[in-house]
Design a protein around this motif. Structure first.
Motif, short mmCIF file in Angstrom:
data_model
loop_
_atom_site.label_atom_id
_atom_site.label_comp_id
_atom_site.label_asym_id
_atom_site.label_seq_id
_atom_site.Cartn_x
_atom_site.Cartn_y
_atom_site.Cartn_z
N VAL A 98 0.84 -1.20 0.00
CA VAL A 98 0.00 0.00 0.00
C VAL A 98 0.87 1.25 0.00
O VAL A 98 0.60 2.22 -0.72
CB VAL A 98 -0.94 -0.01 1.23
CG1 VAL A 98 -1.70 1.30 1.34
CG2 VAL A 98 -1.92 -1.18 1.13
N VAL A 99 1.95 1.25 0.78
CA VAL A 99 2.84 2.41 0.84
C VAL A 99 3.48 2.68 -0.51
O VAL A 99 3.54 3.82 -0.98
CB VAL A 99 3.92 2.17 1.92
CG1 VAL A 99 5.04 3.21 1.80
CG2 VAL A 99 3.29 2.24 3.31
N ILE A 100 3.97 1.62 -1.18
CA ILE A 100 4.59 1.78 -2.49
C ILE A 100 3.58 2.33 -3.49
O ILE A 100 3.90 3.21 -4.31
CB ILE A 100 5.16 0.44 -2.99
CG1 ILE A 100 6.26 -0.06 -2.06
CG2 ILE A 100 5.68 0.57 -4.41
CD1 ILE A 100 7.45 0.85 -1.96
N TRP A 101 2.35 1.86 -3.42
CA TRP A 101 1.31 2.35 -4.34
C TRP A 101 1.02 3.83 -4.10
O TRP A 101 0.90 4.61 -5.04
CB TRP A 101 0.03 1.53 -4.15
CG TRP A 101 -1.13 2.06 -4.93
CD1 TRP A 101 -1.35 1.96 -6.27
CD2 TRP A 101 -2.24 2.82 -4.41
NE1 TRP A 101 -2.52 2.60 -6.62
CE2 TRP A 101 -3.09 3.13 -5.49
CE3 TRP A 101 -2.58 3.24 -3.13
CZ2 TRP A 101 -4.26 3.84 -5.32
CZ3 TRP A 101 -3.75 3.97 -2.96
CH2 TRP A 101 -4.58 4.26 -4.06
N ILE A 102 0.94 4.24 -2.84
CA ILE A 102 0.66 5.64 -2.51
C ILE A 102 1.79 6.54 -2.98
O ILE A 102 1.56 7.61 -3.56
CB ILE A 102 0.43 5.80 -1.00
CG1 ILE A 102 -0.90 5.13 -0.60
CG2 ILE A 102 0.43 7.26 -0.59
CD1 ILE A 102 -1.18 5.15 0.88
N ILE A 103 3.04 6.11 -2.78
CA ILE A 103 4.18 6.94 -3.18
C ILE A 103 4.28 7.01 -4.69
O ILE A 103 4.42 8.10 -5.27
CB ILE A 103 5.48 6.36 -2.59
CG1 ILE A 103 5.46 6.43 -1.06
CG2 ILE A 103 6.69 7.11 -3.13
CD1 ILE A 103 6.64 5.76 -0.40
N ASP A 104 4.20 5.88 -5.35
CA ASP A 104 4.41 5.86 -6.80
C ASP A 104 3.31 6.59 -7.55
O ASP A 104 3.57 7.24 -8.57
CB ASP A 104 4.49 4.40 -7.28
CG ASP A 104 4.94 4.30 -8.72
OD1 ASP A 104 6.02 4.82 -9.06
OD2 ASP A 104 4.22 3.71 -9.54
N ASN A 105 2.07 6.52 -7.05
CA ASN A 105 0.95 7.19 -7.71
C ASN A 105 0.66 8.55 -7.11
O ASN A 105 -0.33 9.19 -7.50
CB ASN A 105 -0.31 6.31 -7.64
CG ASN A 105 -0.22 5.11 -8.54
OD1 ASN A 105 -0.55 5.18 -9.71
ND2 ASN A 105 0.23 3.98 -7.99
N GLN A 106 1.48 8.97 -6.14
CA GLN A 106 1.34 10.29 -5.53
C GLN A 106 -0.07 10.52 -5.00
O GLN A 106 -0.69 11.56 -5.21
CB GLN A 106 1.73 11.38 -6.54
CG GLN A 106 3.17 11.28 -7.01
CD GLN A 106 3.51 12.28 -8.08
OE1 GLN A 106 2.88 12.33 -9.12
NE2 GLN A 106 4.52 13.10 -7.84
N GLN A 107 -0.55 9.52 -4.29
CA GLN A 107 -1.87 9.60 -3.68
C GLN A 107 -1.79 10.35 -2.35
O GLN A 107 -0.78 10.28 -1.65
CB GLN A 107 -2.43 8.20 -3.45
CG GLN A 107 -2.69 7.41 -4.71
CD GLN A 107 -3.88 7.93 -5.48
OE1 GLN A 107 -4.77 8.55 -4.91
NE2 GLN A 107 -3.90 7.68 -6.77
N PRO A 108 -2.83 11.05 -1.96
CA PRO A 108 -2.85 11.66 -0.62
C PRO A 108 -2.91 10.57 0.45
O PRO A 108 -3.51 9.51 0.23
CB PRO A 108 -4.12 12.51 -0.64
CG PRO A 108 -4.98 11.90 -1.69
CD PRO A 108 -4.05 11.37 -2.74
N PHE A 109 -2.30 10.84 1.59
CA PHE A 109 -2.28 9.83 2.66
C PHE A 109 -3.70 9.49 3.13
O PHE A 109 -3.96 8.38 3.59
CB PHE A 109 -1.45 10.32 3.84
CG PHE A 109 -0.01 10.61 3.50
CD1 PHE A 109 0.54 10.13 2.31
CD2 PHE A 109 0.78 11.35 4.34
CE1 PHE A 109 1.85 10.40 1.97
CE2 PHE A 109 2.10 11.62 4.03
CZ PHE A 109 2.64 11.15 2.84
N SER A 110 -4.59 10.44 3.02
CA SER A 110 -5.96 10.24 3.51
C SER A 110 -6.75 9.26 2.64
O SER A 110 -7.88 8.93 3.00
CB SER A 110 -6.70 11.58 3.56
OG SER A 110 -6.74 12.19 2.28
N VAL A 111 -6.18 8.78 1.56
CA VAL A 111 -6.92 7.84 0.71
C VAL A 111 -7.22 6.56 1.47
O VAL A 111 -8.22 5.88 1.19
CB VAL A 111 -6.11 7.54 -0.58
CG1 VAL A 111 -4.86 6.72 -0.26
CG2 VAL A 111 -6.96 6.80 -1.60
#
Length: 590
Positions: A108-121
């Motif tokens: 999940v962390v790698i997906w959030i970083i790579d796709n530049q998702q907000p942490f609140s997702v």
């Protein structure tokens, strides 16, 4: 009741129980379809299975499989398989153990970083529902835990990268770019201090060979400050500050484009008019099909990227016929169309800018050596601009060419000094890029000076390697045996031996080789020069790669991510770059 009557009663009851058990087993056994073809109550063979078709008598111990095989082979009767008992599959809803949960957390962390998702997702209701459908046992961390995990991922990869950097024995070159901070002033001294801290953290200050940045005044101060510090504290006399070649070309073109600014403004308005109209775009596409031209979607140039202006003019020129037909149908387009004189200026401008665009594109690469090509490209560009100025066929844009060439001339001395060694160490160039006479002599002198420094820094086991061939070595060995003083037994001369340089320069230039592979193949023949080539050819000629990494910040710090602290933003940006390039992910054994 007498004792005998009691025993008789028990015997009778036992017989009834046994008959019930046998009847139950027989009934259960005969529920299979195969018992429609077998008779177990034949008068001749009571209790023994007998085939109803051929009266074949089976053994009393015959299994169902034996009877099925007999029916299939003798009578071609296939007994259907009985469905197995349904297995109840209850889903486990217990949370995953720690080890399995960490694997899912990292994904999940790698997906959030790579796709530049907000942490609140991770706290979004629909996201939680989706994850629960995929894996009911996984408990999603909240946004605060995600932030901590991202910092941990950044620190882990940073540590792995530091471990890998410690194994580098050669010099290190790097590029840098800076953000303007509201806390610390954007000065050259502050930037030099920040870079020094990072280099000291990874123990790279003593290995630093080159820093490539843009030509911003603060960066120039930063480069001078670093050179002074490295020379004073680490006795690092080889460090140099390199100017970004792409930025130099950008400055030169921007100065020249002021001459044709009016024509560019008109082209920009025309392209904007067509781009913002779906109707005009569709009609232009149809006209391109009729004229058998490639349809190129109109684009508007960007002020900070001069090559975007070049691409805009190229598209305009390649669709000239279709655009003129479009102007006939629409008065609004006709009003913005260039006249004959403007078309001539646009075409001549494209001719002037084409070599500069190709040089910018090639020098901006980061996966192959570029510094050795700088002198070659700039020499050719200057000759091209000089030719455009001196043309006698009515070339109207000679002032544009002269203005660009004048700006390049201001930076030529810097380019000349920074690329001397790299150009000579490129087996495709050597001294062919230097003018005969004093320029060539001075270039070789610079190479010899640095060669002497590398020779003094080499381990004695390597520095004492003879530069002669293997056959010559054995001749010297023979002289030692027979008592003749050999050259290799003499103490090393205090002055450096430049025979290695002379042998290298005596070889013909080879245009069809890759520089680093050539030096890898000739490292034994040229031990000192190969070390120099390994260091100097790795210098980046532009800071484009670093600036591209920083440009990602525009997608990282957005309206929905406007509360990121500097440490979290740095962790997100750096980790994203490392993930994309597969850097720092391998677990190291410290």
């Amino acid at each position: 009741m007498s004792l005998d009557d009691a025993f008789n009663f028990v015997d009778l009851e036992s017989d009834d129980i046994l008959d019930n058990i046998l009847h139950t087993e027989e009934s259960s056994r005969k529920t299979l379809p195969l018992w429609n073809y077998v008779d177990c109550k034949s008068p001749a063979h009571p209790g023994v299975p007998v085939c109803k078709r051929c009266n074949y008598v089976f053994s009393i111990k015959s299994s169902n499989t034996t009877i099925e095989r007999h029916l299939l082979n003798k009578h071609n009767i296939i007994i259907p398989k009985v469905r197995k008992q349904t297995t109840l599959n209850f889903k486990c809803t217990d949370p995953w153990p720690t080890k399995e949960k960490l694997v899912r957390d990292k994904a999940v962390v790698i997906w959030i970083i790579d796709n530049q998702q907000p942490f609140s997702v991770v706290e979004n209701e629909k996201f939680i529902e989706m994850m629960h459908i995929f894996d009911p046992r996984y408990k999603i961390p909240d946004r605060h835990q995600i932030k901590e995990m991202i910092i941990d991922e950044f620190n882990e990869r940073r540590s792995n990268i530091g471990y890998d950097l410690q194994k580098i024995s050669s010099k290190v070159s790097f590029t840098a770019d800076m953000w303007t901070s509201t806390i610390i002033r954007h000065t050259g001294i502050n930037m030099a201090a920040a870079i020094t801290n990072v280099l000291n953290e990874f123990n790279l200050a003593g290995k630093a060979l080159a820093l490539t940045t843009d030509n911003e005044s603060a960066m120039l101060v930063c480069g001078r400050k670093l050179s002074e510090e490295f020379e004073k504290e680490l006795n690092n006399l080889t460090f140099s500050h390199y100017r970004c070649s792409a930025h130099i070309l950008n400055l030169a073109v921007k100065q020249g484009m002021e001459i044709v600014d009016q024509e560019i403004v008109e082209v920009r308005q025309l392209m904007s008019k067509i781009k913002n109209s779906v109707l005009l775009c569709d009609e232009l596409r149809e006209l391109c099909v009729i004229e058998k031209l490639e349809y190129l979607r109109p684009e508007i140039d960007i002020e900070t990227r001069w090559n975007s202006t070049y691409y805009m003019l190229c598209k305009l020129q390649r669709m000239e016929t279709a655009l003129k037909m479009l102007a006939v149908k629409h008065d609004s387009v006709c009003e913005l169309m260039p006249d004959v004189e403007a078309w001539t200026k646009i075409k001549e401008t494209v001719i002037i800018l084409e070599p500069l665009e190709r040089a910018t594109k090639n020098l901006s690469g980061s996966l192959y050596p570029t510094i050795a090509d700088v002198r070659f490209y700039f020499n050719e560009i200057r000759d091209h601009l000089k030719y455009c100025v001196e043309r006698e066929d009515g070339f109207g844009q000679y002032m544009l060419a002269a203005s660009i060439n004048e700006k390049l001339k201001e930076y030529w001395l810097i380019i000349d000094n920074n690329t001397t060694i790299s150009s000579i160490l490129d087996p495709r160039n050597k001294i062919s890029l230097f003018e005969p006479g004093e320029p060539t002599t001075n270039a070789i002198a610079v190479l010899r000076e640095q060669f002497s420094f590398y020779l003094s820094q080499k381990p004695q086991s390597q520095a004492s390697l003879p530069s002669t061939s293997s056959r010559e070595y054995f001749r010297q060995l023979k002289k030692c045996r027979i008592g003749v003083t050999a050259e290799t037994t003499l103490p090393p001369s205090p002055s450096p031996d430049f025979a290695e340089i002379e042998r290298y320069l005596a070889l013909p230039c080879d245009e069809n080789v890759e520089a680093l592979l050539w030096w890898q193949a000739h490292s034994t023949e040229f031990p000192v020069l190969s070390l120099m080539a390994k260091d100097y050819l790795a210098i980046q000629s532009t800071s484009v790669a670093c600036e591209q990494a920083f440009s990602v910040a525009g997608n990282t710090i957005t309206k929905v991510r406007n509360r990121l602290c500097p440490e979290t933003a740095r962790a997100s940006l750096c980790t994203k770059s490392w993930i994309e390039n597969n850097i720092g992910e391998q677990i190291r054994l410290k």
